[in-house]
Write a protein that holds these residues in place. Structure first.
Motif, PDB file in Angstrom:
ATOM      1  N   LYS A  40       0.827  -1.208   0.000  1.00 20.16           N
ATOM      2  CA  LYS A  40       0.000   0.000   0.000  1.00 20.16           C
ATOM      3  C   LYS A  40       0.866   1.265   0.000  1.00 20.16           C
ATOM      4  O   LYS A  40       0.433   2.336  -0.440  1.00 20.16           O
ATOM      5  N   GLY A  41       2.126   1.105   0.491  1.00 16.78           N
ATOM      6  CA  GLY A  41       3.033   2.247   0.587  1.00 16.78           C
ATOM      7  C   GLY A  41       3.454   2.839  -0.748  1.00 16.78           C
ATOM      8  O   GLY A  41       4.079   3.905  -0.775  1.00 16.78           O
ATOM      9  N   ILE A  42       3.116   2.201  -1.873  1.00 16.76           N
ATOM     10  CA  ILE A  42       3.469   2.845  -3.153  1.00 16.76           C
ATOM     11  C   ILE A  42       2.519   4.018  -3.439  1.00 16.76           C
ATOM     12  O   ILE A  42       2.692   4.757  -4.395  1.00 16.76           O
TER      13      ILE A  42
ATOM     14  N   ALA B 238       1.693  -8.910  -4.634  1.00  9.54           N
ATOM     15  CA  ALA B 238       1.107  -7.781  -3.916  1.00  9.54           C
ATOM     16  C   ALA B 238       0.604  -8.216  -2.550  1.00  9.54           C
ATOM     17  O   ALA B 238       0.420  -9.408  -2.294  1.00  9.54           O
ATOM     18  N   THR B 239       0.388  -7.228  -1.699  1.00 10.11           N
ATOM     19  CA  THR B 239      -0.206  -7.521  -0.390  1.00 10.11           C
ATOM     20  C   THR B 239      -1.724  -7.516  -0.533  1.00 10.11           C
ATOM     21  O   THR B 239      -2.274  -7.015  -1.529  1.00 10.11           O
ATOM     22  N   ARG B 240      -2.367  -8.034   0.499  1.00 11.17           N
ATOM     23  CA  ARG B 240      -3.826  -8.073   0.459  1.00 11.17           C
ATOM     24  C   ARG B 240      -4.415  -6.657   0.486  1.00 11.17           C
ATOM     25  O   ARG B 240      -5.458  -6.408  -0.107  1.00 11.17           O
TER      26      ARG B 240
ATOM     27  N   ASP C 248      10.839   1.521  11.712  1.00  6.53           N
ATOM     28  CA  ASP C 248      10.402   0.471  12.642  1.00  6.53           C
ATOM     29  C   ASP C 248       9.419  -0.513  12.000  1.00  6.53           C
ATOM     30  O   ASP C 248       8.813  -1.336  12.696  1.00  6.53           O
ATOM     31  N   ALA C 249       9.246  -0.429  10.692  1.00  9.92           N
ATOM     32  CA  ALA C 249       8.284  -1.338  10.033  1.00  9.92           C
ATOM     33  C   ALA C 249       8.723  -2.791  10.262  1.00  9.92           C
ATOM     34  O   ALA C 249       9.913  -3.114  10.134  1.00  9.92           O
ATOM     35  N   PRO C 250       7.786  -3.696  10.602  1.00  9.26           N
ATOM     36  CA  PRO C 250       8.149  -5.101  10.901  1.00  9.26           C
ATOM     37  C   PRO C 250       8.877  -5.808   9.753  1.00  9.26           C
ATOM     38  O   PRO C 250       9.632  -6.741   9.992  1.00  9.26           O
TER      39      PRO C 250
ATOM     40  N   SER D 108       4.322  -3.268   4.923  1.00 16.97           N
ATOM     41  CA  SER D 108       4.557  -3.130   6.365  1.00 16.97           C
ATOM     42  C   SER D 108       5.246  -4.360   6.952  1.00 16.97           C
ATOM     43  O   SER D 108       6.068  -4.248   7.849  1.00 16.97           O
ATOM     44  N   GLY D 109       4.882  -5.563   6.440  1.00 14.90           N
ATOM     45  CA  GLY D 109       5.484  -6.793   6.968  1.00 14.90           C
ATOM     46  C   GLY D 109       4.586  -7.486   7.975  1.00 14.90           C
ATOM     47  O   GLY D 109       5.077  -8.123   8.910  1.00 14.90           O
ATOM     48  N   ALA D 110       3.266  -7.396   7.765  1.00 17.20           N
ATOM     49  CA  ALA D 110       2.319  -8.119   8.635  1.00 17.20           C
ATOM     50  C   ALA D 110       2.582  -9.617   8.496  1.00 17.20           C
ATOM     51  O   ALA D 110       2.947 -10.087   7.414  1.00 17.20           O
TER      52      ALA D 110
ATOM     53  N   GLY E 297      13.218   4.991   3.392  1.00 15.58           N
ATOM     54  CA  GLY E 297      13.038   6.157   2.532  1.00 15.58           C
ATOM     55  C   GLY E 297      11.745   6.064   1.762  1.00 15.58           C
ATOM     56  O   GLY E 297      10.994   5.080   1.891  1.00 15.58           O
ATOM     57  N   ASP E 298      11.488   7.094   0.949  1.00 12.96           N
ATOM     58  CA  ASP E 298      10.257   7.117   0.156  1.00 12.96           C
ATOM     59  C   ASP E 298      10.396   6.144  -1.015  1.00 12.96           C
ATOM     60  O   ASP E 298      11.345   6.235  -1.807  1.00 12.96           O
ATOM     61  N   VAL E 299       9.453   5.239  -1.117  1.00  9.87           N
ATOM     62  CA  VAL E 299       9.583   4.152  -2.083  1.00  9.87           C
ATOM     63  C   VAL E 299       9.629   4.658  -3.529  1.00  9.87           C
ATOM     64  O   VAL E 299      10.413   4.155  -4.341  1.00  9.87           O
TER      65      VAL E 299
HETATM   66  C1  FAD Z   1      -7.122 -13.505   8.170  1.00  7.55           C
HETATM   67  C2  FAD Z   1      -6.219 -12.550   7.447  1.00  7.55           C
HETATM   68  C3  FAD Z   1      -5.533 -13.010   6.344  1.00  7.55           C
HETATM   69  C4  FAD Z   1      -4.674 -12.137   5.659  1.00  7.55           C
HETATM   70  N1  FAD Z   1      -3.987 -12.607   4.581  1.00  7.55           N
HETATM   71  C5  FAD Z   1      -3.100 -11.787   3.974  1.00  7.55           C
HETATM   72  C6  FAD Z   1      -2.314 -12.253   2.879  1.00  7.55           C
HETATM   73  O1  FAD Z   1      -2.430 -13.396   2.428  1.00  7.55           O
HETATM   74  N2  FAD Z   1      -1.438 -11.403   2.327  1.00  7.55           N
HETATM   75  C7  FAD Z   1      -1.262 -10.112   2.774  1.00  7.55           C
HETATM   76  O2  FAD Z   1      -0.422  -9.391   2.216  1.00  7.55           O
HETATM   77  N3  FAD Z   1      -2.009  -9.659   3.783  1.00  7.55           N
HETATM   78  C8  FAD Z   1      -2.922 -10.445   4.385  1.00  7.55           C
HETATM   79  N4  FAD Z   1      -3.677  -9.946   5.400  1.00  7.55           N
HETATM   80  C9  FAD Z   1      -3.604  -8.504   5.686  1.00  7.55           C
HETATM   81  C10 FAD Z   1      -2.388  -8.136   6.529  1.00  7.55           C
HETATM   82  O3  FAD Z   1      -2.709  -8.289   7.888  1.00  7.55           O
HETATM   83  C11 FAD Z   1      -1.975  -6.669   6.285  1.00  7.55           C
HETATM   84  O4  FAD Z   1      -3.081  -5.848   6.522  1.00  7.55           O
HETATM   85  C12 FAD Z   1      -1.467  -6.393   4.870  1.00  7.55           C
HETATM   86  O5  FAD Z   1      -0.456  -7.317   4.526  1.00  7.55           O
HETATM   87  C13 FAD Z   1      -0.897  -4.977   4.832  1.00  7.55           C
HETATM   88  O6  FAD Z   1      -0.517  -4.661   3.535  1.00  7.55           O
HETATM   89  P1  FAD Z   1       0.529  -3.491   3.264  1.00  7.55           P
HETATM   90  O7  FAD Z   1       1.788  -3.780   3.992  1.00  7.55           O
HETATM   91  O8  FAD Z   1       0.599  -3.307   1.792  1.00  7.55           O
HETATM   92  O9  FAD Z   1      -0.231  -2.193   3.824  1.00  7.55           O
HETATM   93  P2  FAD Z   1      -0.032  -1.339   5.126  1.00  7.55           P
HETATM   94  O10 FAD Z   1      -0.183  -2.150   6.339  1.00  7.55           O
HETATM   95  O11 FAD Z   1      -0.929  -0.171   4.948  1.00  7.55           O
HETATM   96  O12 FAD Z   1       1.484  -0.860   5.084  1.00  7.55           O
HETATM   97  C14 FAD Z   1       1.998   0.067   4.173  1.00  7.55           C
HETATM   98  C15 FAD Z   1       3.460   0.256   4.497  1.00  7.55           C
HETATM   99  O13 FAD Z   1       4.012   1.147   3.559  1.00  7.55           O
HETATM  100  C16 FAD Z   1       4.828   2.094   4.227  1.00  7.55           C
HETATM  101  N5  FAD Z   1       4.774   3.337   3.443  1.00  7.55           N
HETATM  102  C17 FAD Z   1       3.736   4.200   3.294  1.00  7.55           C
HETATM  103  N6  FAD Z   1       4.063   5.177   2.433  1.00  7.55           N
HETATM  104  C18 FAD Z   1       5.337   4.934   2.044  1.00  7.55           C
HETATM  105  C19 FAD Z   1       6.236   5.585   1.169  1.00  7.55           C
HETATM  106  N7  FAD Z   1       5.892   6.701   0.500  1.00  7.55           N
HETATM  107  N8  FAD Z   1       7.474   5.062   1.005  1.00  7.55           N
HETATM  108  C20 FAD Z   1       7.861   3.931   1.685  1.00  7.55           C
HETATM  109  N9  FAD Z   1       7.041   3.289   2.512  1.00  7.55           N
HETATM  110  C21 FAD Z   1       5.796   3.761   2.687  1.00  7.55           C
HETATM  111  C22 FAD Z   1       4.239   2.247   5.602  1.00  7.55           C
HETATM  112  O14 FAD Z   1       5.249   2.655   6.515  1.00  7.55           O
HETATM  113  C23 FAD Z   1       3.715   0.849   5.883  1.00  7.55           C
HETATM  114  O15 FAD Z   1       4.699   0.077   6.551  1.00  7.55           O
HETATM  115  C24 FAD Z   1      -4.536 -10.791   6.087  1.00  7.55           C
HETATM  116  C25 FAD Z   1      -5.236 -10.355   7.210  1.00  7.55           C
HETATM  117  C26 FAD Z   1      -6.065 -11.220   7.874  1.00  7.55           C
HETATM  118  C27 FAD Z   1      -6.801 -10.721   9.079  1.00  7.55           C
END
Ligand code: FAD
Ligand code: SF4
Ligand code: SF4
Length: 389
Positions: free
Chosen positions: A282-284, A306-308, A363-365, A340-342, A376-378
């Protein structure tokens, strides 16, 4: 018949086994333990007893039945005339396991016009290639393939069957295990033989990758596991090897449930065999930034994932999702952009050789599992990378 036995001399009558048995199969009446017939040998009571007072009861019938199961069998997956990497990895691991057990290694190949594949398999270190060739088996069809694999296993009675944890393997293995009334450990990342018992120790990540569960199948046979691609080394091919191919007659009834009309390859979905994968988070910022990521992917010969959060936002098709509820990948390099690294995401990338993460939050996981982390900014970093490569 009872599947477990309580050793009286070791028992302190703490009743932990009774409390923990999921099917309420243990009772304590009149100073005696009673093991009921609904015990399914899950082994929970054995783990819950702090005094090692419970063992699996291998009656003569079970011991005799287990002796009849010999050999390690690999199911060979292939597509367009090519053996899938995961099958070669299983041959390598299967050989190690078979040697440890002092038993033979066989490979099963099912399909149509598969002579070349069967011959190619003899160049690997296997004792036997078991082939079923029929025009009805030209394309993978879960119902027919389950039927065929079940029949082969019933003919040869292997003690171990290993299948790749691919989309086909994950459709095939549970069906076969159910028919054979045996256990199946899905998506293993480690396999070993326990020295004392000769049992297959099947390790797989659990609870989103936070725990490693070690699973055994002590009573039923065969011991079945699907194995994550990219974990083991592939087997070596040696053209001097002369293997043995056995064609097995099986009954194949045309499936009424599924008819394959046409096969259409889906465009550019993230393949679990890709060497480099760029994960989009989502950070893109916005979907309009995805073409820039594609540009980088083209330059690196990478595939996209991609992430969810990205999928849920409708930025990409769900076939790209990586993680617990998406695909599991194990590339040489995984580049996480704004992820984020969930745990639900990292469960799908943890077996990657190298993880490179870009995130503006130090501090992102994701940085906890990354080999290389860039804070940095992606999009800024993406621009710099595109200029350099
Ligand atoms: C039952 C269940 C199953 C799930 N299954 C999956 C799965 O299979 N796969 C999956 O991916 N998720 C899954 N999820 C969702 C998961 O918990 C997270 O919500 C999801 O992975 C977050 O995606 P993300 O890291 O893209 O988004 P976010 O959590 O929104 O993180 C975005 C990251 O981008 C960084 N960022 C923002 N802007 C910038 C920038 N300009 N430059 C650099 N960095 C930036 C932020 O610091 C943040 O760390 C599941 C959740 C549940 C409850
Ligand atoms: S858990 Fe072990 S010690 Fe406790 S009652 Fe059961 S068998 Fe006996
Ligand atoms: S093996 Fe499982 S089902 Fe059988 S008694 Fe123990 S906990 Fe209950």
């Amino acid at each position: 018949m009872a599947q477990i036995r309580i050793i009286k001399d070791r028992c302190f009558e703490c009743m932990a086994c009774i409390d923990n048995c999921p099917s309420k199969s243990i009772a304590f009446e009149g100073g005696k333990f009673i093991i009921k017939d609904n015990c399914n040998a899950c082994g929970v009571c054995i783990s819950s007893c702090s005094f090692n007072a419970i063992v699996f009861d291998e009656g003569q019938e079970i011991i005799q039945r287990k002796r009849e199961y010999r050999g390690v069998f690999i199911y060979c997956e292939h597509e367009n005339g090519c053996i899938k990497d995961v099958s070669l990895e299983l041959i390598c691991k299967g050989r190690e396991i078979a040697n440890q057990l002092g038993e033979e290694l066989s490979v099963i190949v099912i399909g149509h016009k598969i002579d070349n594949i069967a011959i190619e398999l003899t160049y690997y270190d296997v004792n036997k290639v078991i082939k079923v060739d029929n025009s009805l088996l030209e394309t993978f069809n879960e119902y027919l393939y389950v039927d065929v694999l079940e029949q082969i296993i019933n003919v040869f009675n292997p003690q171990i069957v290993l299948i790749g944890a691919t989309k086909y393997g994950m459709a095939l293995a549970p069906g076969v295990a159910t028919r054979l009334k045996t256990g199946l450990t899905a998506d293993c990342t480690e396999l070993e033989i326990e020295n004392e018992t000769g049992l297959l120790l099947q390790t797989r990540p659990a609870f989103g990758g936070n725990l490693l569960a070690r699973i055994i199948c002590p009573i039923h046979r065969p011991q079945m596991a699907t194995v994550r691609p990219g974990i083991f080394m592939p087997a070596n091919k040696e053209f001097e090897r002369k293997g043995f191919i056995e064609e097995v007659p099986v009954i194949i009834n045309k499936s009424e449930k599924v008819e394959i009309v046409e096969r259409v390859a889906k465009e550019s979905i993230c393949s679990s065999n890709a060497e480099i994968i760029i994960g989009i988070g989502k950070g893109i910022g916005k979907p309009e930034n995805i073409p820039m990521v594609k540009k980088l992917a083209n330059k690196l010969g990478a595939e996209l994932g991609a992430t969810r959060a990205v999928i849920d936002a409708g930025w990409m098709d769900c076939s790209y999702q990586i993680g617990q509820t998406g695909r599991v990948v194990s590339p040489k390099i995984y580049i996480a952009l704004g992820i984020s690294g969930a745990v639900q995401h990292t469960a799908g990338i943890i077996s990657s050789n190298t993880i490179i993460a870009i995130n503006r939050d130090k501090d992102a996981p994701i940085f906890k599992i990354a080999s290389i982390g860039i804070v940095g900014d992606v999009m800024e970093i993406l621009n710099l990378l595109l200029d350099e490569i």
